[in-house]
Enzyme design. Structure first.
Site, mmCIF file in Angstrom:
data_model
loop_
_atom_site.group_PDB
_atom_site.id
_atom_site.type_symbol
_atom_site.label_atom_id
_atom_site.label_comp_id
_atom_site.label_asym_id
_atom_site.label_seq_id
_atom_site.Cartn_x
_atom_site.Cartn_y
_atom_site.Cartn_z
ATOM 1 N N HIS A 148 0.808 -1.235 0.000
ATOM 2 C CA HIS A 148 0.000 0.000 0.000
ATOM 3 C C HIS A 148 0.838 1.281 0.000
ATOM 4 O O HIS A 148 0.539 2.236 0.721
ATOM 5 C CB HIS A 148 -0.952 0.001 1.199
ATOM 6 C CG HIS A 148 -2.030 -1.039 1.131
ATOM 7 N ND1 HIS A 148 -2.542 -1.525 -0.061
ATOM 8 C CD2 HIS A 148 -2.706 -1.692 2.119
ATOM 9 C CE1 HIS A 148 -3.486 -2.426 0.194
ATOM 10 N NE2 HIS A 148 -3.603 -2.544 1.499
ATOM 11 N N HIS A 201 -9.723 1.825 0.668
ATOM 12 C CA HIS A 201 -9.610 0.666 1.560
ATOM 13 C C HIS A 201 -10.676 0.676 2.665
ATOM 14 O O HIS A 201 -10.384 0.387 3.823
ATOM 15 C CB HIS A 201 -8.208 0.632 2.176
ATOM 16 C CG HIS A 201 -7.722 -0.738 2.523
ATOM 17 N ND1 HIS A 201 -8.428 -1.576 3.354
ATOM 18 C CD2 HIS A 201 -6.607 -1.417 2.154
ATOM 19 C CE1 HIS A 201 -7.752 -2.718 3.486
ATOM 20 N NE2 HIS A 201 -6.652 -2.646 2.769
ATOM 21 N N SER A 202 -11.917 0.997 2.301
ATOM 22 C CA SER A 202 -12.997 0.959 3.307
ATOM 23 C C SER A 202 -13.319 -0.473 3.716
ATOM 24 O O SER A 202 -13.323 -1.384 2.879
ATOM 25 C CB SER A 202 -14.258 1.620 2.755
ATOM 26 O OG SER A 202 -14.089 3.022 2.710
ATOM 27 N N ASP A 240 -8.209 -12.990 1.030
ATOM 28 C CA ASP A 240 -7.335 -11.827 0.845
ATOM 29 C C ASP A 240 -6.692 -12.012 -0.530
ATOM 30 O O ASP A 240 -5.490 -12.197 -0.653
ATOM 31 C CB ASP A 240 -6.282 -11.733 1.952
ATOM 32 C CG ASP A 240 -5.582 -10.369 1.970
ATOM 33 O OD1 ASP A 240 -5.892 -9.530 1.103
ATOM 34 O OD2 ASP A 240 -4.728 -10.152 2.856
ATOM 35 N N GLU A 291 -11.599 -3.917 -2.755
ATOM 36 C CA GLU A 291 -10.645 -2.922 -3.234
ATOM 37 C C GLU A 291 -10.468 -3.093 -4.744
ATOM 38 O O GLU A 291 -9.728 -3.954 -5.196
ATOM 39 C CB GLU A 291 -9.305 -3.092 -2.524
ATOM 40 C CG GLU A 291 -9.373 -3.022 -1.006
ATOM 41 C CD GLU A 291 -8.185 -3.714 -0.356
ATOM 42 O OE1 GLU A 291 -7.049 -3.239 -0.544
ATOM 43 O OE2 GLU A 291 -8.387 -4.742 0.320
#
EC number: 5.1.3.3
Length: 342
Positions: free
Chosen positions: A107, A176-177, A243, A307
């Site tokens: 990130h 990235h909520s 993920d 995302e």
């Protein structure tokens, strides 16, 4: 009609600037976004009874966002997701990035786009944030001008990302909520029904870097083309959570990405995007240690992220969709979060 109000949210330490919060409100939605990290701090959505609840994880005070926390609501970049071993080679030159996630870079590095103050500009139906990422920031080549725009349109929150580079550099921006359609602070997301419109996904190694294989979802835990109830699905396939990048079929035009339905409240979230992938993350690393809004704690699997982005580690995987932005080109991607009740 959309109303936009702005207010001071807090001050950065050492006189580094004032963080403002912008509240966008339509008949259907209310969203709060702050200028620190372009972060969505609250998103209120009505249930089938017409009662509004905040459906994103986060903190009531600015200070909460300065602690070690998992990018709640923020825009992440210059490159979202992981870059293997924090290195890549471009035009024969090797670039070294911060290693901040096991052996990899995640990130955007130690001080990515989520940890900087952006410059806001109020629009009639939203807010635009901009900044210039200097050449060499976090190890990335070239200066990058970036604009992130949030607008409300009835039941839709629209996020547009634009960027221009002074020299070739990888760019991959996303929000990235963490969502919980039962309302933030609800203990888990097991009763959420999830659909992701993807025929393929990217298997990963033990450090969560894609192996390079583009694998069909057919007959695997990753086949979410028909709705699955998350808790039962994780149990059935004996998996710890998701993920992973799902490879979307769409072109660069707007295409359907995912749908999540929470039967208890009736809330539905549909995601559309121009991006080639979506990282579906089920909050596997949340552990209940963070105190969120209204005293909520956030245990494992208490929120999910969709995302929308390019594929992870694309800068090191030539057969993945291209991630380099070159001078004279426009990086321009949009994602639509559409809420309804069913």
């Amino acid at each position: 009609m959309v109303s936009v109000t702005r207010a001071v949210f807090g001050e950065l330490p050492l006189g580094a600037g004032t963080v403002e919060k912008f509240q966008l409100q339509s008949d259907q939605l209310r969203v709060d976004i702050m200028s620190w990290g372009c972060t969505i701090t609250a998103l209120e959505v009505k249930d089938r009874q017409g009662r509004a609840s905040d459906v994103v994880l986060g903190f009531a005070e600015l200070e909460g966002y300065f602690q070690k926390q998992p990018y709640f609501g923020a825009v992440v970049g210059r490159v979202a997701n992981r870059i293997a071993k924090g290195t890549f080679t471009l035009d024969g030159k090797e670039y070294k990035l911060a290693i901040n996630n096991g052996p990899n870079s995640l990130h955007g590095g130690v001080r990515g786009f989520d940890k900087v103050l952006w410059t806001p500009r109020v629009l009639s139906n939203g807010v635009e944030f901009s900044r210039v990422s200097p050449d060499g920031e976090e190890g990335y080549p070239g200066e990058l001008k970036v604009w992130v725009t949030y607008t409300l349109d009835g039941r839709e929150l629209v996020v547009n990302y634009r960027a221009q580079a002074s020299q070739a550099t990888p760019v991959n921006l996303t929000n990235h909520s963490y969502f919980n359609l039962a309302g933030q602070g609800s203990p888990n997301i097991y009763d959420h029904e999830v659909t992701i419109e993807a025929d393929a996904f990217l298997p990963v190694d033990e450090t969560l870097i894609p192996t390079g294989e583009v694998a069909p979802v057919q007959g695997t835990a990753f086949d979410l083309r028909k709705s699955v109830e998350l808790g039962k699905h994780l149990q059935e396939f004996h998996i710890n959570g998701f993920d992973h990048n799902f490879c979307l079929k769409g072109s660069k035009e707007k295409h359907f990405c995912a749908r999540v339905h929470h039967a208890g409240s009736g809330r539905v979230l549909e995601v559309y995007t121009t991006q080639p992938g979506v990282q579906f993350y089920t909050g596997n690393f949340l552990d209940g240690t963070l105190k969120g809004k209204s005293g909520a704690v956030y245990p494992k699997h208490s929120g999910f992220c969709l995302e929308t982005q390019n594929w992870p580690d694309a800068v090191n995987q030539p057969h993945f969709p291209p991630v380099l932005l070159k001078p004279g080109e426009d990086y321009d991607h949009t994602t639509w979060f559409k809420f309804s009740v069913a």
